[in-house]
Design a protein around this motif. Structure first.
Motif, PDB file in Angstrom:
ATOM      1  N   ASP A   1       0.851  -1.190   0.000  1.00 43.40           N
ATOM      2  CA  ASP A   1       0.000   0.000   0.000  1.00 43.40           C
ATOM      3  C   ASP A   1       0.885   1.237   0.000  1.00 43.40           C
ATOM      4  N   VAL A   2       0.510   2.222  -0.782  1.00 41.25           N
ATOM      5  CA  VAL A   2       1.263   3.467  -0.848  1.00 41.25           C
ATOM      6  C   VAL A   2       0.280   4.624  -0.997  1.00 41.25           C
ATOM      7  N   LEU A   3       0.579   5.719  -0.308  1.00 41.83           N
ATOM      8  CA  LEU A   3      -0.240   6.925  -0.452  1.00 41.83           C
ATOM      9  C   LEU A   3       0.043   7.548  -1.808  1.00 41.83           C
ATOM     10  N   VAL A   4      -1.021   7.889  -2.532  1.00 38.29           N
ATOM     11  CA  VAL A   4      -0.897   8.550  -3.827  1.00 38.29           C
ATOM     12  C   VAL A   4      -1.698   9.849  -3.765  1.00 38.29           C
ATOM     13  N   ILE A   5      -1.059  10.929  -4.158  1.00 39.10           N
ATOM     14  CA  ILE A   5      -1.726  12.223  -4.262  1.00 39.10           C
ATOM     15  C   ILE A   5      -1.710  12.612  -5.730  1.00 39.10           C
ATOM     16  N   VAL A   6      -2.876  12.964  -6.267  1.00 33.95           N
ATOM     17  CA  VAL A   6      -2.986  13.346  -7.674  1.00 33.95           C
ATOM     18  C   VAL A   6      -3.411  14.810  -7.753  1.00 33.95           C
ATOM     19  N   LEU A   7      -2.715  15.544  -8.615  1.00 38.67           N
ATOM     20  CA  LEU A   7      -2.981  16.966  -8.814  1.00 38.67           C
ATOM     21  C   LEU A   7      -3.204  17.248 -10.296  1.00 38.67           C
ATOM     22  N   SER A   8      -4.044  18.208 -10.585  1.00 41.47           N
ATOM     23  CA  SER A   8      -4.141  18.726 -11.946  1.00 41.47           C
ATOM     24  C   SER A   8      -2.990  19.718 -12.147  1.00 41.47           C
ATOM     25  N   ILE A   9      -2.703  20.047 -13.390  1.00 39.19           N
ATOM     26  CA  ILE A   9      -1.679  21.062 -13.665  1.00 39.19           C
ATOM     27  C   ILE A   9      -2.051  22.362 -12.953  1.00 39.19           C
ATOM     28  N   ASP A  10      -3.320  22.750 -13.046  1.00 41.02           N
ATOM     29  CA  ASP A  10      -3.746  24.011 -12.434  1.00 41.02           C
ATOM     30  C   ASP A  10      -3.534  24.002 -10.923  1.00 41.02           C
ATOM     31  N   LYS A  11      -3.807  22.879 -10.264  1.00 43.84           N
ATOM     32  CA  LYS A  11      -3.617  22.789  -8.812  1.00 43.84           C
ATOM     33  C   LYS A  11      -2.132  22.876  -8.468  1.00 43.84           C
ATOM     34  N   LEU A  12      -1.289  22.163  -9.228  1.00 40.82           N
ATOM     35  CA  LEU A  12       0.144  22.232  -8.966  1.00 40.82           C
ATOM     36  C   LEU A  12       0.657  23.652  -9.183  1.00 40.82           C
ATOM     37  N   LYS A  13       0.205  24.300 -10.241  1.00 44.63           N
ATOM     38  CA  LYS A  13       0.632  25.680 -10.499  1.00 44.63           C
ATOM     39  C   LYS A  13       0.173  26.605  -9.380  1.00 44.63           C
ATOM     40  N   GLN A  14      -1.040  26.406  -8.883  1.00 46.44           N
ATOM     41  CA  GLN A  14      -1.549  27.222  -7.775  1.00 46.44           C
ATOM     42  C   GLN A  14      -0.676  27.032  -6.530  1.00 46.44           C
ATOM     43  N   ILE A  15      -0.313  25.800  -6.232  1.00 48.19           N
ATOM     44  CA  ILE A  15       0.535  25.523  -5.073  1.00 48.19           C
ATOM     45  C   ILE A  15       1.894  26.200  -5.239  1.00 48.19           C
ATOM     46  N   ILE A  16       2.470  26.108  -6.425  1.00 47.48           N
ATOM     47  CA  ILE A  16       3.763  26.748  -6.696  1.00 47.48           C
ATOM     48  C   ILE A  16       3.642  28.266  -6.570  1.00 47.48           C
ATOM     49  N   ASP A  17       2.624  28.837  -7.196  1.00 45.51           N
ATOM     50  CA  ASP A  17       2.444  30.294  -7.177  1.00 45.51           C
ATOM     51  C   ASP A  17       2.139  30.834  -5.782  1.00 45.51           C
ATOM     52  N   SER A  18       1.630  29.980  -4.899  1.00 47.97           N
ATOM     53  CA  SER A  18       1.254  30.411  -3.549  1.00 47.97           C
ATOM     54  C   SER A  18       2.392  30.284  -2.533  1.00 47.97           C
ATOM     55  N   ASN A  19       3.542  29.797  -2.956  1.00 50.35           N
ATOM     56  CA  ASN A  19       4.649  29.627  -2.014  1.00 50.35           C
ATOM     57  C   ASN A  19       5.126  31.006  -1.539  1.00 50.35           C
ATOM     58  N   PRO A  20       4.911  31.323  -0.269  1.00 55.90           N
ATOM     59  CA  PRO A  20       5.256  32.659   0.226  1.00 55.90           C
ATOM     60  C   PRO A  20       6.761  32.904   0.334  1.00 55.90           C
ATOM     61  N   PHE A  21       7.551  31.849   0.365  1.00 66.25           N
ATOM     62  CA  PHE A  21       8.994  32.007   0.528  1.00 66.25           C
ATOM     63  C   PHE A  21       9.693  32.409  -0.770  1.00 66.25           C
ATOM     64  N   VAL A  22       9.076  32.129  -1.907  1.00 65.41           N
ATOM     65  CA  VAL A  22       9.701  32.402  -3.198  1.00 65.41           C
ATOM     66  C   VAL A  22       9.870  33.901  -3.425  1.00 65.41           C
ATOM     67  N   LYS A  23       8.940  34.663  -2.922  1.00 60.47           N
ATOM     68  CA  LYS A  23       8.972  36.111  -3.137  1.00 60.47           C
ATOM     69  C   LYS A  23      10.086  36.804  -2.345  1.00 60.47           C
ATOM     70  N   ASN A  24      10.655  36.115  -1.374  1.00 62.33           N
ATOM     71  CA  ASN A  24      11.707  36.679  -0.531  1.00 62.33           C
ATOM     72  C   ASN A  24      13.069  36.347  -1.134  1.00 62.33           C
ATOM     73  N   ASN A  25      13.734  37.345  -1.674  1.00 65.15           N
ATOM     74  CA  ASN A  25      15.033  37.125  -2.321  1.00 65.15           C
ATOM     75  C   ASN A  25      16.121  36.695  -1.353  1.00 65.15           C
ATOM     76  N   ASN A  26      15.885  36.833  -0.056  1.00 66.06           N
ATOM     77  CA  ASN A  26      16.863  36.401   0.945  1.00 66.06           C
ATOM     78  C   ASN A  26      16.795  34.900   1.205  1.00 66.06           C
ATOM     79  N   LYS A  27      15.795  34.232   0.650  1.00 71.12           N
ATOM     80  CA  LYS A  27      15.628  32.791   0.853  1.00 71.12           C
ATOM     81  C   LYS A  27      16.309  32.040  -0.292  1.00 71.12           C
TER      82      LYS A  27
END
Length: 182
Positions: free
Chosen positions: A72-98
């Protein structure tokens, strides 16, 4: 056909739950998925299929893996739009010090309903940062993810939902591959 990204938790780690990528691709093809592409050896599969709810696809894939590989293995499935939303919502990316090399995303199988944020925050090492959303946990671990106490297993226990973690480079590469086979 819709393009999906599936993330398998805990395969090919420390000699456990071993699956060769060609066998995994065949397993997906047996489910009538197309353009099946794997990335790395850690259970990242991009594929196209009929328009189906991601949670239904996750259950179908989980059953097929259990049938084909006997675990048994956990599987998570995402649409392209959901993955893009998750990427775009990463609050750390906007900080150039990170430094982006220390960014990770824990993808969640469902929305965490009730959890004690203080008990999670108490485990942070010096410099660790964490932000929890409905479908992902954003981590910044400047001492390295392997040293952080904010591990995948810890987060699953505290949030009471399944999850699987990917580094920022892998997360973005999955979106790039999915957009190419779209």
């Amino acid at each position: 056909m819709i393009t999906y990204i599936s993330l398998l938790r805990g395969i090919n780690v420390s000699g456990q739950k071993l699956i060769k990528m060609d066998a995994l691709r065949k397993s997906y093809e047996n489910l009538d998925f197309h353009n099946v592409t794997t990335y790395l050896q850690s259970g990242n599969v991009i594929f196209t299929g009929k328009d189906t709810r991601p949670d239904e696809l996750a259950q179908t894939i989980t059953r097929q893996i259990e049938k084909d590989f006997c675990f048994d293995v956990l599987v998570i499935v995402l649409s392209i739009d959901k993955l893009k939303q998750i990427i775009d919502s990463n609050p750390f990316v906007k900080n150039n010090n990170k430094d982006k090399n220390f960014l990770h995303v824990t993808f969640l199988s469902s929305k965490p309903l009730k959890f004690d944020l203080n008990s999670i925050e108490e485990k942070k090492l010096n410099g660790d940062e964490i932000i929890i959303s409905d479908n992902a946990v954003y981590l910044y671990c400047p001492n390295g993810y392997g040293k952080s106490k904010l591990s995948n297993s810890f987060l699953e226990i505290k949030l009471k939902v399944g999850g699987t973690t990917r580094n920022w480079k892998t997360t973005n590469q999955l979106l790039k591959i999915a957009q190419q086979i779209r």
